[in-house]
Motif scaffolding. Sequence first.
Motif, short mmCIF file in Angstrom:
data_model
loop_
_atom_site.label_atom_id
_atom_site.label_comp_id
_atom_site.label_asym_id
_atom_site.label_seq_id
_atom_site.Cartn_x
_atom_site.Cartn_y
_atom_site.Cartn_z
N LEU A 20 47.34 66.15 23.67
CA LEU A 20 46.79 66.30 25.02
C LEU A 20 45.36 65.78 25.12
O LEU A 20 44.97 65.18 26.11
CB LEU A 20 46.84 67.78 25.44
N THR A 21 44.58 66.01 24.06
CA THR A 21 43.20 65.52 24.07
C THR A 21 43.18 64.00 24.06
O THR A 21 42.39 63.37 24.76
CB THR A 21 42.44 66.06 22.85
N GLU A 22 44.09 63.42 23.28
CA GLU A 22 44.14 61.95 23.23
C GLU A 22 44.47 61.38 24.61
O GLU A 22 43.88 60.39 25.03
CB GLU A 22 45.17 61.50 22.20
N ASP A 23 45.41 62.04 25.31
CA ASP A 23 45.72 61.61 26.67
C ASP A 23 44.48 61.64 27.55
O ASP A 23 44.22 60.70 28.32
CB ASP A 23 46.80 62.51 27.29
N ALA A 24 43.72 62.74 27.43
CA ALA A 24 42.53 62.88 28.27
C ALA A 24 41.49 61.82 27.92
O ALA A 24 40.87 61.25 28.82
CB ALA A 24 41.93 64.28 28.09
N LEU A 25 41.32 61.54 26.64
CA LEU A 25 40.31 60.54 26.23
C LEU A 25 40.73 59.14 26.67
O LEU A 25 39.92 58.36 27.14
CB LEU A 25 40.12 60.57 24.71
#
Lengths: 315, 305
Positions: A185-190
């Motif tokens: 999920l963090t990678e998606d946000a970044l």
Amino acid sequence: MTASDASSAAGAVSRSLRRTRPRYGEAVIKGMLLTAALVSVATTVGIVVSLIPPAVEFFRTVSVSEFLTGTQWTPLFAEKHFGVLPLVAATLVITSIALLIAIPVGLGAAIYLSEYADPRLRQWLKPSLEVLAGIPTVVYGFFALAFITPLLKDILPSGWTLDVRNGLAAGLVMGVMIVPTIASLTEDALSAVPHALREGSFALGSGKRTTSVRVVVPAALSGIVAACVLGISRAVGETMIVLIAAGVSAEFTIKPLGEMETMTAFIARAASGDVPVGSISYNTIFAVGALLFLATFVMNLISIRLVRKYREVYE
Amino acid sequence: MTAVPETPSSLKTTATAVQETDMTSPSDAATGGTKTPQVSFREAPALTSPVFEVGGLSVFYGDHEAVRDVNMTIGERQITAMIGPSGCGKSTVLRCFNRMNDLIPTARVAGKIHYHDEDLYGRDVDPIEVRRRIGMVFQKPNPFPKSIYDNIAYGPRVGGFRGNLDDLVEETLTHAALWDEVKDKLKTSALALSGGQQQRLCIARTIAVKPEVILMDEPCSALDPIATAKIEDLMEHLAQEFTIVIVTHNMQQAARVSHRTAFFTADVDDKGVRHGRLVEYDETELIFSNPCDQRTEDYISGRFG
């Protein structure tokens, strides 16, 4: 002028702007989608509502203060004590251990994948990380019990006695379990942060690290917090790992070397045993469930506040 | 000011001082300065001492040679415009000047780009140091989603600025003709500004790290004519202190603001692949009034592109 020309011209004039035939399809689709949305909301509401009557019944017998401040938890024994603190402490300790692993590793993996990794590497690294999220938690539980605990026994200093079932191994493995959730999920946000912001930062003479930490991560903060909150919720709600690897002793302690019973593990154990419906032991399950729900609910509220306060909107 | 250094400070060092060079003598005598300048053009001085010397520059994306054999010299404290149809490689060339092409994994540069006699693509050259000397403003305003103050302070902070940041922010915003508009809302988000203000903030952010050169990649293409006029005024003002290279699709803009203009176009080879190349590079006035090449004339007179 031919006949066909004339008729088409006349047709154009007489054609009304009104709908020629009703479009039932639209209404049907809209109805089905609405139903789908309502089902999920209704289920949540239903669960919450069904928690309330047995929990209220429970608090008729046991005072709220006894429940929340008592340090002895023996609701299934002959001599009953209803102090929930041992369960709360175990949940907090194991969740903390899990997050201590999951948040740094998850964020690190996400920043690497989004900012540093070669696109070809990312192409297979991210899916394989996500596979970790597909492993059944019962497997993780068994893994903690059969591999991590013996390993810890070898590693830990000799003075530390580790029980066969303990909070430490459960927490560590739970952390590993949550890593893919947070990382993905963090990678998606970044990745959703516009490339122009990175270019702006590089053009001012900052390197990759500065750009990631000072521009990309702050811009993606709301997504990152959401990822962490979901990770925390999974940790608090996780049952199989703690049931298998952390044990059932409800002693009030914060030492993760011995057996610890979390709120979820208690609910699973009590609910799978033969507890008569309507008895105080039965109602206990709902009281703990309500507390668990309340805790995650408050946590979500706080995180929403935090995100609103600190996020950097880039659109 | 202290003594003028004999040689430009090396890109390999982390020295933040911008070097002082002698700007008074236009040493490189360019020809054709005899014509009476038309009113619409800037006064076109001869080519000042060179900041960039480009020779035989080709840029590849993978196997594709996007730009072929570019030769040009960019003078100090002048505004150099690069014009030409889309896909002719002018932005690609611009991005070589501060090594922004490094960020594209497949991009490769061949040929010579010297910045004050130092090979910009030399082995020991630190691209981060390059970008601190040679700033860039982009097509679409890209302020960070931070406060106006933090946008300006970002570059200096990253560069280890020691001094009064408040003063620097005020000085920079004043320099960029933005101070009066934003002085009461320094702590509000930069994204609350209008597009034109955002772009001027991006220019301010660039000059806050005290570069020598500012590269501008179609800085006004997302702005309305009033905001564009403000940026053009600002460029004119900044050219007294900075060397500016601007890519633009707006030929009137090139004519209005630049001292020298480079016209690029794209050749299509027998396989149908486009290769950008520099057709003509001269004083802006000459390019627009009396171009040597038919393709330049066709383009500026609107017959092509």
